[in-house]
Every structure is written in C-alpha cells, then in structure tokens.
Design an enzyme around this catalytic site. Structure first.
Site, PDB file in Angstrom:
ATOM      1  N   THR A 150      -1.363  13.443   5.243  1.00 26.81           N
ATOM      2  CA  THR A 150      -2.714  14.010   5.310  1.00 26.81           C
ATOM      3  C   THR A 150      -2.741  15.490   4.957  1.00 26.81           C
ATOM      4  OG1 THR A 150      -2.394  14.377   7.685  1.00 26.81           O
ATOM      5  CG2 THR A 150      -3.476  12.342   7.027  1.00 26.81           C
ATOM      6  N   CYS A 151      -1.596  16.161   5.106  1.00 27.37           N
ATOM      7  CA  CYS A 151      -1.573  17.577   4.745  1.00 27.37           C
ATOM      8  C   CYS A 151      -1.870  17.766   3.264  1.00 27.37           C
ATOM      9  CB  CYS A 151      -0.209  18.179   5.074  1.00 27.37           C
ATOM     10  SG  CYS A 151       0.267  18.003   6.805  1.00 27.37           S
ATOM     11  N   TYR A 152      -1.423  16.812   2.459  1.00 24.26           N
ATOM     12  CA  TYR A 152      -1.591  16.947   1.011  1.00 24.26           C
ATOM     13  C   TYR A 152      -2.544  15.895   0.450  1.00 24.26           C
ATOM     14  CZ  TYR A 152       2.537  19.821   1.654  1.00 24.26           C
ATOM     15  OH  TYR A 152       3.421  20.783   2.085  1.00 24.26           O
TER      16      TYR A 152
END
Length: 1245
Positions: free
Chosen positions: A1212-1214
């Site tokens: 989810t960070c990217y």
C-alpha cells in the site's frame, strides 16, 4: 468678577504695581555684575574679552527688560482704570436700584397707575439699565435674590399694563404712537424677551424656593403676552389691531434670529426639569402644576413663530418682496424649532403627554418636515452639548443630534413610543393631513446626515471583528432570531467610547420604542400604498392651516425609490446604533411584506434592463446539450439556439461531476469519459456563455449601477437574503412565491455577475452596503441551489469562464485575500483573492481542489523549513495500535498533539496475539490506520455521531455526546483526524450531513435542514406555520422536552418560555425558536469541539473554497465506485507485465465483472482507501501499479489442472498489486476475492 469680594484685592494690586515699576530691582545697573571689574592684561586688553555676539545678546536682553517694565506699568494703569470704572458703575447701579425700588414701593403705597409712557421711561428704562449691567443677570451672586425680586415686580407690573383696557395705561399702545415711541417699544421689548429667556434658562441657583417657582411662570407669561396682539385689550380697534399684528409679526421674526435666546432657553428648561423616564409608558407621575404651565407656555412660544408666519403667508395672494421675506422667515422658524426642540433627546417621553397633540398638529409638523427634507439639514443642528441633569444625560453625546430629531419625528408622525389616549386611538396609522412624501424625504435626509457617523462606527466594528473570536454559528443565531423577541447583547469590545450606549439599557430601550414603527408592518404597507397615489395627503380631508398655499414649495409625490432609500438607510443605522442584534427587526417586516418584492423587482428589471429569463432553464439545458453538442461525425448542431446550448454543453463538459452541488451531472451507470470539444470553438463558446448569463448592465459591478438604483437594489438584496433563510422548500420550489424559478435564475445570474465584477475591478465609488447585501443574497441562493438545484451549474461559472490563471498564483492570491480579515471584510480584498474568499463557486471545483492542495503543499514546505518531519525519516511520530482497539489506542497516543499531527506518523499494527504485524510503514499503513479509525469512531454504533433520517444516512454529532465523560475531547480528536485526512489527501468512508458541514464552514442554515434531523418535528412545525385556526387550541408553550440517557428535561426556548403560550401572533417565533434550538443550540458544544480540532490542521479559509456537498466530496470522493477504464488508462506495469499480458487481461475482466463494493475493496486492498482519487486516477501518487509475481504452473493449467496457489498481495505504500501469473479466469477471481476480503495485512504474502 464680584465687586464686593474683589475690591480689596484690586486696590492692593493697583497700589503695588506702580511701586514695582520704579523698583531698583528692574534697573539695568542692578542687573549688572556687582563683583570686581575684569582683569586687565599688560597688552591693554581684558583677560575675558566680550565678543560682539555676546554684547548684542546682552543689549537685546536689556531692551526686552525695559519693554517688560513698560508693559507692566501699562497693565497696572489698565487694571486701575477697569477696577475704578467697575466700582463707579456698581455704585451707580446700586443707587439706581435703590431709586427704582423706592419708586415702585412708593407707587404701590399710593396705588397709582402708570401710563404707558411712565412704564417705558420710569420703570423699564432704569430696570433694563440695572438688568443689562453685568451683575444684573448674575442670579447666583449675592445680588441674585434682590435682582429676582425686581424682575418679579417688573413682570407683574408689565402684565397688568398689557391687560389694561385703557389705551393710555396699556404699555403695548406705544406701537401705534410716534416713531420714537415705536422704536423705544421695540428696543425695550427685545430686551425684555431676552431677560425672559435668561430667566427660563436659569436653574434657580441664588433664588429662594418661592422665586424658583414663580419667576419662570412670570417669564413665559410675559413672552406670551408680548407676542399675542389679541391679549392687548386696549388695541381692539381694527386699525390698531392691524398695526399690532404687524408689530407682533416683526417681533416673532426677531425671535427666530437667535439673539433672543428663546429656543436654547426652552431646550435647557426641558432638559433640566424633565429627566428621561425609565420607559416610554412612565407617565404615571404628572409634573407639578407650575412646571406644567411653564412647559405648556414654552411649547406655545416655540410653535408661535411657525404658526403665525405660516398664517401670514396664507393670506398673501401675490408674490412680492414682502412675501419672499416672510417665506424665508417661515422656513427659518421651522429650522430653529427643529434644531433646538426636536433634537431634545426623548422629547416625547419627557414632556407631559397632554402637550404632545400640539406638536403633532399638521400646522406644526408639516413645516418641520419640509425643513428636514432639505439635504444637509443636519448641519444646522450644531454640535451636541452635555446636559447637567445626571449621568444618563451625559450619554447623549454618544449619538448625533440627527438621531434625536429622527426618533422624535417618527414618534410624532406615527405615534410610536407614545402613551397618550390620542396616540392609542391612532392605532396603526400616520397623523392625518401630512404628506408622506415630505415625511419620507425628511427621514432620508436625517439618515443621510447620520451616514458619516454610521460609516465610522461600521469601520470600527469591522476592525474590531478581526480580533474578536466568534462562534461559527453565531450568524445563524442572528438570522434565526426572526420573528422572535430576542435581543442579544452586543459584544463588549472593551472600547468605552464605542460602548457608552450599552451601559444604559434604558436609553437603548427608549430608542427602540421611538423607532418601533420602522419594524411594524403597517408602516411599510401604508408607505407602499402611498406610492400608488399621487399624494397621500389627498386621501385625507383634514383641514390644516397654512398648508395649501402657492407660497409653499411643491414637492414631488412619494415614490418607491424614496421608500427603498429610507429602509436601506435604516438597515445600516440600526446596526450602527446597536438597536437590537443587527437589523433583523426591520428585515422581518420587509421579508413578510407580500407586495414589496414584486414592486422592487419590477422596478429593477425596468431600471437595469434585466431580461425576463436567462434563455435556458436547468432541465432544458441538459436536454439541449445532448442534441446541440459536437456530433460524432464532427458536424455542429443546426438547431435553434445552438450557440447557447453549445455554451452550456461545453461548460458542463469542463465541469464534469462538479455542479453547484458538487455531484455528477452524468448518469450513474454511464462512463465518466466525455467527448472532446474542439479547442477552436472554445473561445466562441466562452463568449456565448458570458453573454448568456453575464448581464451587460452588471459588467462594471456596483460602480456601474445608476445612483438612483443603488438603494433599491440594496434593499432588495438585504431583504431577500433574509427571506431566503426562513423560506421553506415548498414556498420556494412548489408555490414559487414571491418569484418563479426562472426569475430566481435571473436574480442569481445578475448578482453573480455584479459581485464578481465588483470584486475583480473594485472602484473608489463602490458601495460597500450594496456589495455586502448582494454577497449575502448570492450566497443564500447558491447554498439553496446546492441543497436542491434550480440553476444550471454553468450559470455559477459564467462570470469567470474565460479566466485562466495558474494554480500557484490563484492560491497565493487566496492566501492574501484571506489574510486581509474575515470573509465579512470582502470589500478590503480585491481581484481574484477577493473572489476566492467571497464567491469561490465561480471557479470550477477541480481548480479549487488544486488551490486547496497548493495550500497544503505550501504549509508542508514551511513545516519542513522549520525542521519538522512531514515525510518518512527522522523525527516522525511512532505509534502502535491494536486493530480491535484502534480508536482507543489512537486517541491515547495522538490526542493532545494539536498541530503537531501535521508531522509524519508511522504506524505499526498489533495483531490479536499481541505481536506486531510484518511490514514497514511508508504511508500505506498510516492510511489504513486513519481510514479504519475514522470508520470505527464515526460509526453510529460508537455513540458519538448519528445518521440523518434521509436515505443517504449522513452523519452529524450526537446531541448527547457532550454529556459523555470524554465526549467533547473525543469529538475534538475526530476533528483532528478529519483534518489529517484532508491534509494528506486521504479519502474516508463516511460523509457528513450538509447541515453539519455548513456549521463547519460558517454558512447559513435553512429551516428545511431540520427535516434531516427530525422528520416528525419538521412536519409538525410546518403544520403549525400554516395553521389557520387559533394556535392556542394546540396548548403549546416556548419549551422543548429533551431526553438524555433516559432522563427528561425541559429547556426554555426563551427566558420565561414556560409561561409564554403559543398564539397566532407568536407562532412563527415559536417555529424558528424551535429550529434555532435544534439546528444551533443543541449541537453547539459538539460543533465547537470538532471545529477546534479541525482547525489545528486545516485553516478555515481553505475550506471556505467549498460548499457543504463539495466538502464531502473532498473528504470522501465521489460515488462508492470508480471508473475501471480510468483506472486502466493510468495503471503502470512492472516485473514484465504489459497491458497485453494474459494475466493482466484476465485481471481487468475480473475487475469489470466485480460488484461495486468488491471493486472498492480491491482499491482499498492496494491503496488502503476504497475511494477513487478526487480528480481521477491521474492524480493518484504513486500511480496504481501491477507487479508481476512469477509462479511455476503447468502450461495445461489454462484448460485444467492445478493453477497458481499463491494469493495476491499488495504494497500500500507504493499502491502496488503483486499479482501472480494466474492462468485461468476463475482462479484469478477466486484468489483476488479472497485476498481483498480477508481484512488482513502483509501476512498474506
């Protein structure tokens, strides 16, 4: 100077000054150095040689010393001469006084009667000599009582002579004598009248108690007798009477010139002897008999010049020099009366009620109205002076004299603030026989004279408001005080000069009583009826004296323009004078008038050349845009009006999904992609749109409005803005009163164009009152359109359709405009900054979102420059939360950080076993934490928020949240969480009620907003509002019963509400008091707490760019689904995937076949948010990415056999989906569905 006390001092000083003049102390030799002479050198020069400049300075000093000596000697001689002269004069006056006293006493003992000549030469000549002496009128000196006795004797003797029937004994018979006798009579009469005025103005210091009671009465009796020829009984012959009337007329003309002191004396007597009552009905204690007689005679004397000169004019048939002179004198008499008598503060409440009818007589009022109807009439009032009758009198200097003239005039003409039987009989009508045109013009001129003072007070209030923190729904509180008897206390700003009137509630209450006719419906209604006739006075056959004469100037009949000018000026005046909480009482009357709005609108459409419609209705525009837009084959539509339809079509395409309410204009099931518009046509379309909804007469803003139309438009905007707040949807949309929806669109387009151009190109001549009223009305229309659309969305964008400005510049201008003050100070901002601060809706929603994000970007930059961590790295805030206690853990660790929440926050989740979940937070985990926390805390089951009664189930704070232990702290924390989501651009699941968002944005509330909170209560209130029978039958009072945690409590809607029954007269007050409680008072603690938390991260001016529905769109995105084609068009592929890869094609086929909630779950799985980016996936950062995860699987897995068993995972960070290379569609669908619905974290991979 008193001779008796100063003789010794003067004699001593006069004897010593000549001696001082010859004293050696002042001689030059005495001033020289008395020591040894200067030392002499062997070379012949002194050791300390004096320079030339020093020698000249010494000579100048000696010359000045000699000049001082000569002046001292001359002053001593002058003092001696004055003192000796005064001493001789006093001695002579004493001898003359003794002789005069002896003469009068001897005459009384011998019972002799004086002839007219004896009175003139033996009585009045020495008497006037005595009284004209400087000590003669010094009533407070030791000779005061003696002078008072002489005045008493002389006045009685004079009154006996005037009433004598014998021509030889009547003093006034001198007016028919020789020229010398006539001149002597005129001179002596002038002096006697001056003395009478001085006696009347004197406060009685130095007199005995009997003299204080008798002398004022004698003085006014003498004045009345000398100015009324009918009292000269000896001159009853017609020839003599004619000469007597001429003499009296000349005497009255002299009285109004000012040297007599009559009118200042009457003013002083009233102020000194009649204090301000506590209320307008405080006349239960009549004045003493002597004071009543004196006051009645004084009022008679004040009115006599007006009546006598008007009567003299009425019998003159030809216009000559004498008539012109009489006309000037008549006008001057009214001017003097107005300046000195009508400007007495609360004159009507001071004097005995039985004297008021004399002031109300048309023969007295009509000249005063004509006098006040001249522009600049207030300049002749002069500066107000402080009274000596107590502390409350000193407060009158706070107000200009024009205000007292206004209050007294309104009381006399309309009977407001009066308690007399005649005024009660008047009921709700004006004094008969008056021309209402003169009345309105007089009030307009007085208000015009007050305007500089009003503007100065308004500037002070605007300046102070910048530093006064006000409740966000205070505006609504004022607006919902409609029809209510609630008067909120003005905010104490600490300025003694500006709040002096607030220290004396009695003064303000009496002012309200005097001016209450202005906020009564009959006053406005009769003025509007008078506008329909040529002259109101023709409807009343009241015979008046001296009113119908060709010598009196002819006035134009009353028109709507004058009435509009009057009431528009009153709105500003009531605000500046702080009479009630703003101008609401007058606006109530205007809003309830059935005939005012059609009259005003018809006048405006004719004067400003406004169209009857804007050419395209809201529904027709949608239909026409589909047929008149760019066709698939590239040809343009040839239908009638295609240019205008194309204009609406292009604007709709430009503002896709961004109507006035922030909602999509396309069908829910249709794709969001739109057909491209040929750029070469855009300039033509822009011009067409501008012509369609931007009226030419409004292109210059308020500066281009004709001067005579400004008050009408100001009144229309102010009154209609007030009406829109209290108008329900049935009246607006179904009954369409007072305007049809087509007329509403014209009004909206007109105001939209005028305000926009006024802000973009402000001018020095721009009317601030008009702009303020226009902005309020425009905002009310726009907010109503946001609730339930009646305008084409392109109408609001029309003025700025051709405006093209970089986002960074627009954001900078918005910050500058916001920094100039509150939104109410919009006229201090100019250009686009003022537009964005005041009417941001003229820019498309997409542009405003970009401006908002630029504000956040700039704020982050400043934080980074200040050393704070706004991104991953050192200095971030580390927290660990349990998924099943996410609200409690988040509150415990983040509450109290305030604005520090703008820093980067790293989150680690703890699973059910108490272990930290795998994965590092580079933004994705925090987004998941934020969305889950908001979802859990905002859930109605948690108890802090509840859902509206509508289908959408929107959220607003629970009324009992403030009663919980940490309820308000938790709501403040949620405000910070919402602010953090907006700050970081994270979309949340829930949306808030438009009513609640309006409170956050400081916007108005509407009565129909109550239906979203309590449908049954709203239905009952609407039933009561339209109830035609007696409301007492419903047995209601001004209370409401509320239940909190099972406990019932009764809340009064106004002080003493339990004892106030709901009647037909106050049922509207009850309706809006109930609405005010439910919409404002009940939720105020929770709303204030939420705003406090939200403001820690988001500046209120940033959110001012959006409407309530646009705020929800900014917070929660669009619909609960997204456009798959838009996502596919902006997806990036890594690891070997391409758009044509088999697995990728299977993936998009599966996503297209998912239900809406499954697509949202997929989006949340990858990006930690179930909503699409606000402006489309083009703005998703980092871009949505599908990464190839290579897995071993047999080739025949495509047609059968085992497929890849690995589940999809996400970073989810990217915003990256790690997708294994599935071979079959069914397998991909099964694995993907399991992954997105498992509600687990990184542990899947």
């Amino acid at each position: 100077m008193r001779v008796a006390d100063g003789e010794a001092v003067l004699e001593s000083t006069a004897g010593r000054l000549p001696q001082l003049a010859h004293c050696d102390y002042f001689s030059p030799s005495a001033m020289q150095h008395s020591g040894r002479g200067p030392k002499v050198s062997l070379r012949g020069a002194s050791a300390k040689e004096v320079s030339r400049d020093a020698l000249l300075e010494k000579v100048a000093q000696e010359r000045a010393s000699r000049l001082l000596i000569r002046k001292s000697a001359a002053a001593a001689v002058f003092i001696q001469r004055v003192w000796r002269g005064r001493k001789v004069a006093c001695e002579l006056a004493e001898r003359e006084g003794a002789d005069w006293d002896a003469e009068i006493k001897d005459n009384q003992q011998k019972s002799r009667s004086y002839t007219a000549d004896d009175i003139s030469r033996k009585v009045l000549r020495p008497f006037l000599f005595l009284l004209n002496h400087p000590s003669g009128r010094s009533f407070d000196c030791p000779r005061g009582a003696k002078n008072a006795r002489r005045i008493d004797s002389c006045f009685k003797l004079l009154l006996d002579s005037i009433s004598a029937t014998d021509l030889r004994s009547n003093y006034c018979s001198l007016v028919i004598g020789s020229v010398e006798e006539q001149s002597l009579w005129v001179y002596q009469t002038h002096k006697i009248l001056e003395l009478c005025s001085a006696v009347l103005a004197n406060d009685g210091t130095g007199w005995t108690s009997s003299q204080r009671q008798i002398l004022p009465g004698l003085a006014v009796r003498v004045m009345v007798a000398l100015t009324d020829a009918s009292m000269w009984k000896a001159l009853s012959q017609p020839d003599n009477l004619v000469k007597a009337n001429v003499a009296v007329l000349s005497l009255l003309e002299w009285l109004i010139q000012g040297s007599s002191g009559l009118y200042p004396a009457i003013r002083s007597y009233v102020l000194s002897n009649f204090p301000v009552p506590k209320s307008s009905t405080d006349h239960n204690h009549p004045p003493e008999r002597d004071k009543f007689i004196v006051t009645a005679s004084a009022i008679t004397m004040a009115l006599r010049p007006i009546n006598a000169l008007s009567a003299a004019l009425s019998i003159r048939k030809e216009v000559n020099e004498e008539v012109v002179k009489l006309r000037e004198s008549s006008a001057r008499s009214a001017d003097v009366f107005v300046a000195h008598i009508l400007t007495i503060p609360f004159l009507i409440q001071r004097i005995p009620p039985s004297l008021i009818p004399a002031l109300q007589h048309p023969s007295a009022l009509a000249p005063c109205l004509r006098s006040l109807g001249v522009p600049g009439s207030g300049q002749k009032f002069g500066a107000s002076t402080s009274s000596r009758t107590g502390q409350i009198e000193q407060e009158f200097d706070y107000f200009p004299r024009s205000l007292w003239a206004l209050a007294n005039l309104v009381s006399l003409v309309s009977g407001s603030g009066l308690a007399t039987s005649k005024c009660k009989e008047m009921g709700s009508r004006f004094v008969k026989g008056l021309d209402l045109g003169d009345y309105v013009k007089a009030l307009c001129c007085l208000l015009s004279d007050l305007s500089p003072w009003i503007e100065s007070k308004q500037q002070q209030q605007r300046f102070q408001s910048r530093y006064t923190s006000e409740d966000s729904d205070e505006i609504d509180g004022d607006q919902l005080d409609i029809f209510m008897g609630i008067h909120r206390s003005p905010i104490d700003d600490g300025d003694d000069d500006d709040n002096r009137c607030n220290d004396f509630p009695a003064v303000l209450q009496l002012l309200r009583d005097n001016l209450k006719s202005f906020y009564q419906s009959w006053h406005l209604q009769q003025l509007l009826e008078a506008c329909k006739s040529s002259s109101f006075s023709n409807q009343n056959n009241y015979e008046t004296q001296g009113l119908q004469t060709n010598a009196v100037p002819t006035w134009e009949p009353l028109g709507l323009l004058e009435v509009a000018k009057l009431y528009s000026s009153l709105l500003a005046a009531f605000t500046a004078f702080k009479l009630s909480s703003g101008p609401c009482p007058i606006l109530d009357v205007l809003a309830l008038s059935q005939s005012l709005f059609p009259l005003l609108w018809d006048w405006l459409t004719s004067s400003l050349n406004l169209p009857s419609s804007v050419g395209v209705s809201s529904k027709a525009a949608v239909k026409t845009s589909r047929s008149a837009g760019t066709l698939k084959d590239g040809s343009a539509s040839k239908t009638t009006g295609g240019k205008w339809a194309a204009a609406a079509f292009v604007l709709r395409m430009r503002t896709k999904g961004t109507g006035a309410d922030g909602s999509s204009t396309t069908d829910k099931g249709s794709s969001s992609r739109v057909e491209k518009v040929d750029p070469t046509r855009e300039s033509e379309v822009d011009q067409g749109v501008s012509q369609l909804w931007s009226f030419e007469s409004m292109q210059k803003g308020p500066a281009g409005i004709p001067a005579d139309a400004v008050p009408v438009l100001t009144l229309f905007c102010a009154a209609y803005a007030h009406l829109l707040v209290v108008m329900d949807d049935e009246q607006f949309y179904e009954r369409q009163f007072p305007f049809t929806l087509e007329q509403q669109r014209v009004i909206a387009a007109m105001l939209n164009t005028m305000v926009y151009n006024g802000l973009m190109a402000p001018s020095k001549g721009q009317n601030a009152a008009l702009m303020d009223a226009a902005v309020r009305c425009l905002r009310s229309l726009y907010e109503r359109d946001c609730r339930r659309s009646f305008c084409d969305p392109a109408l609001w964008l029309a003025p700025a359709v051709s405006l093209d400005l970089p986002i960074a510049n627009a954001a900078r201008l918005h910050r500058e405009g916001s920094a100039s003050g509150k939104m109410r100070d919009f006229f201090q901002a100019s250009g686009l900054g003022g537009v964005l601060t005041t009417i941001p809706h003229v820019l498309p929603f997409e542009k405003r979102v970009h401006i908002f994000r630029d504000h956040v970007k700039q704020d982050k930059m400043l934080k980074r420059m200040g050393g704070e961590a706004v991104g991953p790295g050192p200095g971030t805030i580390e927290i660990a939360v349990r998924r099943d206690h996410i609200v409690e853990d988040g509150f415990a660790q983040l509450n109290g950080l305030g604005s520090k929440l703008k820093s980067c926050i790293n989150v680690s989740f703890v699973n059910e076993l108490g272990l930290s979940e795998a994965g590092l937070d580079y933004g994705g985990l925090f987004k998941e934490f934020l969305t889950n926390l908001a979802k859990a805390a905002l859930d109605p089951g948690y108890g802090l928020f509840v859902q509206t009664a509508t289908e959408e189930g929107l959220l607003y704070p629970h009324s009992a949240a403030s009663s919980l232990g940490h309820g308000l702290q938790m709501i403040e924390f949620l405000g910070q969480i919402i602010g953090k989501a907006l700050y970081e651009g994270i979309l949340l699941e829930y949306s808030f009620s438009p009513l609640f968002v309006s409170k956050l944005l400081g916007r108005s509330s509407f009565l129909d907003d109550l239906s979203s909170l309590d449908v049954e209560l709203h239905r009952n209130l609407m039933y009561l509002k339209r109830y035609e029978d007696d409301a007492r039958d419903l047995a209601l009072d001004f209370t409401i019963t509320q239940e909190i945690f099972g406990k019932l409590s009764v809340v009064e809607l106004r002080p003493g509400g339990a004892d106030i029954a709901v009647t037909n007269e106050n049922k509207l007050a009850y309706v809006y008091a109930m609405a005010d409680y439910k919409l404002n008072r009940q939720m105020r603690p929770a709303i204030q707490a939420f705003i406090k938390g939200l403001s820690d991260l988001i500046a209120p001016s940033w959110l001012g760019l959006f409407s309530a529905k646009e705020f929800n769109q900014l917070l929660s995105g669009g619909e609960h689904d997204f456009d798959v084609d838009d996502l596919r068009a902006h997806t990036r592929y890594t690891g070997g995937f391409t758009d044509s890869s088999r697995t990728v094609r299977l993936f998009w086929e599966v996503v297209t076949g998912f239900e809406a909630h499954e697509r949202c779950a997929l989006l949340k799985f990858v990006t930690s948010c179930s909503r699409a980016p606000l402006l489309g996936f083009k703005h998703l950062q980092p871009a949505f990415t599908i990464h190839k995860v290579v897995c071993d699987a047999p080739v025949w897995a495509i047609i059968g056999g085992p497929d890849v068993e690995r589940l999809p995972s996400a970073s989810t960070c990217y915003n990256t989906l790690k997708l294994p290379t599935y071979k079959r569609l069914s397998t991909l669908r099964e694995k993907l569905r399991y992954a997105i619905c498992s509600n687990a974290g990184f542990e899947l991979s």
